[in-house]
Design an enzyme around this catalytic site. Structure first.
Site, PDB file in Angstrom:
ATOM      1  N   CYS A 125      13.725 -18.852   4.908  1.00  0.00           N
ATOM      2  CA  CYS A 125      12.817 -19.029   3.377  1.00  0.00           C
ATOM      3  C   CYS A 125      13.773 -19.852   1.995  1.00  0.00           C
ATOM      4  O   CYS A 125      14.854 -19.043   2.481  1.00  0.00           O
ATOM      5  CB  CYS A 125      11.506 -18.240   2.677  1.00  0.00           C
ATOM      6  SG  CYS A 125      11.267 -18.031   1.477  1.00  0.00           S
ATOM      7  N   CYS A 161      13.228 -13.819  -3.350  1.00  0.00           N
ATOM      8  CA  CYS A 161      13.024 -12.491  -3.564  1.00  0.00           C
ATOM      9  C   CYS A 161      14.277 -11.155  -2.311  1.00  0.00           C
ATOM     10  O   CYS A 161      14.264 -11.826  -1.403  1.00  0.00           O
ATOM     11  CB  CYS A 161      11.783 -11.958  -2.673  1.00  0.00           C
ATOM     12  SG  CYS A 161      10.695 -13.727  -2.557  1.00  0.00           S
ATOM     13  N   CYS A 169      13.545  -9.327   0.825  1.00  0.00           N
ATOM     14  CA  CYS A 169      12.863  -9.365   1.997  1.00  0.00           C
ATOM     15  C   CYS A 169      14.114  -9.917   2.853  1.00  0.00           C
ATOM     16  O   CYS A 169      14.768 -11.127   2.667  1.00  0.00           O
ATOM     17  CB  CYS A 169      12.081 -10.823   1.697  1.00  0.00           C
ATOM     18  SG  CYS A 169      11.310 -12.100   2.630  1.00  0.00           S
ATOM     19  N   CYS A 203      -3.377 -10.812  10.772  1.00  0.00           N
ATOM     20  CA  CYS A 203      -3.253 -11.142   9.293  1.00  0.00           C
ATOM     21  C   CYS A 203      -2.041 -12.642   9.353  1.00  0.00           C
ATOM     22  O   CYS A 203      -0.953 -11.618  10.223  1.00  0.00           O
ATOM     23  CB  CYS A 203      -2.457  -9.948   8.536  1.00  0.00           C
ATOM     24  SG  CYS A 203      -2.872  -8.574   7.885  1.00  0.00           S
ATOM     25  N   CYS A 263      -7.119 -12.860   8.339  1.00  0.00           N
ATOM     26  CA  CYS A 263      -6.427 -12.369   6.695  1.00  0.00           C
ATOM     27  C   CYS A 263      -4.834 -13.566   6.907  1.00  0.00           C
ATOM     28  O   CYS A 263      -3.940 -13.447   7.761  1.00  0.00           O
ATOM     29  CB  CYS A 263      -6.427 -11.590   5.951  1.00  0.00           C
ATOM     30  SG  CYS A 263      -5.384 -11.921   4.541  1.00  0.00           S
ATOM     31  N   CYS A 283      -6.199 -10.154  -1.199  1.00  0.00           N
ATOM     32  CA  CYS A 283      -5.748  -8.688  -0.581  1.00  0.00           C
ATOM     33  C   CYS A 283      -3.966  -8.863  -1.657  1.00  0.00           C
ATOM     34  O   CYS A 283      -3.629 -10.313  -1.239  1.00  0.00           O
ATOM     35  CB  CYS A 283      -5.315  -9.506   0.926  1.00  0.00           C
ATOM     36  SG  CYS A 283      -3.964  -7.625   1.776  1.00  0.00           S
ATOM     37  N   ARG A 311      -4.051  -0.078   2.005  1.00  0.00           N
ATOM     38  CA  ARG A 311      -3.542  -0.243   3.676  1.00  0.00           C
ATOM     39  C   ARG A 311      -1.974   0.111   3.346  1.00  0.00           C
ATOM     40  O   ARG A 311      -0.783   0.191   2.741  1.00  0.00           O
ATOM     41  CB  ARG A 311      -3.397  -1.609   3.174  1.00  0.00           C
ATOM     42  CG  ARG A 311      -2.835  -2.044   5.622  1.00  0.00           C
ATOM     43  CD  ARG A 311      -3.013  -3.598   5.146  1.00  0.00           C
ATOM     44  NE  ARG A 311      -4.350  -3.824   5.439  1.00  0.00           N
ATOM     45  CZ  ARG A 311      -4.155  -5.006   4.548  1.00  0.00           C
ATOM     46  NH1 ARG A 311      -3.297  -5.794   4.161  1.00  0.00           N
ATOM     47  NH2 ARG A 311      -5.679  -5.869   4.091  1.00  0.00           N
TER      48      ARG A 311
END
Length: 391
Positions: free
Chosen positions: A65, A69, A72, A109, A142, A202, A272
């Site tokens: 990626c 972040c 992550c 998801c 999702c 979400c 969740r």
């Protein structure tokens, strides 16, 4: 406690607590913890009964990626030894999803690393959504693909997506300390795009990144204002090879307080328990079911979770029941779209969590309060591998 009686009354009326009340929940003592869980449990049962919704993650594209972040394992510059692979084909993703559905998952998801999807990526995911829905009647899908451009949410909705996940993760005031390659406002904009397209929004948070109680309250209050239908609460997995790899700030008791505060602020949304529950809640996971009405089944994006069979046994042993595809998750006033006024009230961000089944506790386990680095296990099965998934 007068505080808890007040919060229960407000939760049953969908009334927003004050900031001081939310902060007071996080400041409660261990002696009062069971009282806090019992009070928040009354609110949870009022809106959701004893049902637990199961969700299943499929990592469509792992690693590499360009975003930075700090939490992550898939970030730019991460040296964590995670699986790295490009896009799964629709049939591969459908097969992975089927394992979760067979295990009892009601929602799948679909997550892909990256800043956000290209239009070609949206086409690819649209084909995957169709393949999953064709093969699994009644399943919800999702998508979690990063920042959305204009029109992409509408295209995902037309393809059959039911929801879109994009977490705020932390407070606006501290967001720049966690990520520099995009902004907090970028994330808010994507959640609003999902809302506007008719997708169920979400959006949640990650706790344990060194934030203050005030930061936690800020982000949960911001989520209430955004009014998503579901709020995933992730607990940071400190992956070696990431900037937050040595941040071990959570105890099971603090995790329960965070979940209780989230339930009081967002009483009628799907709360969740997402990444990190096995690592940080550990043997207190069943207590968390009295606060949250939704969990992920099996493994996460880049880390291993508790065995799917153990998840189901935990739910049954705690006196809860798995929510069926014929049951509506949200209360009627939310399911019919009548609560999205800004005042009412997927996926785990980055690494997800890891599981005790991968690293069983022994007599030599660390003392209470010590970092449980032994519980951080990189996912080596399921999507992107030739091994059967955990579901």
């Amino acid at each position: 406690m007068d505080l808890l009686n007040t919060l229960v009354d407000k939760g049953l009326r969908r009334e927003l607590p004050t900031r001081d009340e939310a902060l007071a929940v996080l400041a409660t003592s261990d002696d009062d913890l069971l009282d806090v869980v019992a009070a928040a449990g009354k609110v949870r049962r009022h809106w959701f009964g004893r049902r637990v919704k199961l969700n299943y993650l499929v990592n469509l594209k792992s690693g590499l990626c360009p975003e930075d972040c700090s939490y992550c394992s898939q970030r730019l510059g991460s040296t964590a030894g995670i699986l790295k692979y490009t896009w799964l084909k629709p049939d591969q993703a459908s097969d992975a999803a089927a394992a979760g559905v067979a295990g009892g998952a009601k929602r799948v998801c679909l997550v892909a690393s990256g800043r956000g999807p290209t239009d070609r990526d949206v086409d690819r995911v649209s084909e995957t959504i169709k393949a999953i829905k064709d093969n699994n009647e009644g399943v919800e899908v999702c998508a979690c693909l990063g920042l959305l451009s204009d029109g992409q949410a509408e295209r995902l909705r037309e393809a059959g997506a039911d929801a879109y996940n994009h977490n705020l993760n932390t407070s606006e005031a501290t967001y720049g300390e966690i990520t520099t390659t995009h902004t907090y406002e970028d994330r808010v904009d994507t959640v609003q795009k999902a809302h506007a397209a008719g997708l169920s929004a979400c959006s949640g948070l990650i706790a344990g990144m060194g934030e203050t109680d005030e930061d936690l309250v800020d982000v949960v209050f911001s989520l209430r204002e955004l009014d998503p239908d579901s709020v995933p609460v992730n607990f940071l997995i400190p992956f070696e090879g990431t900037p937050l790899g040595k941040e071990w700030n959570l105890t099971p008791q603090r995790c329960l307080r965070i979940l209780a505060m989230t339930r009081f602020v967002c009483p009628d949304v799907e709360v969740r328990i997402a990444g990190g529950r096995e690592v940080h809640l550990r043997t207190m996971q069943p207590l968390a079911l009295h606060l949250a009405n939704s969990i992920f089944l099996g493994d996460y994006l880049t880390s291993e979770g508790q065995a799917g069979k153990a998840d189901l046994e935990m739910i049954a042993d705690a006196g809860f029941e798995v929510e069926g595809t014929d049951q509506v998750t949200l209360p009627e006033h939310r399911a019919t779209g009548g609560c999205h006024d800004g005042g009412g009230v997927c996926g785990s961000g980055g690494g997800g969590a890891c599981g005790s089944d991968a690293a069983p506790q022994t007599a030599d386990s660390p003392a209470a309060g010590a970092p449980r680095t032994d519980l951080v296990a990189v996912r080596r099965r399921g999507a992107g591998t030739d091994l059967a998934p955990n579901a």
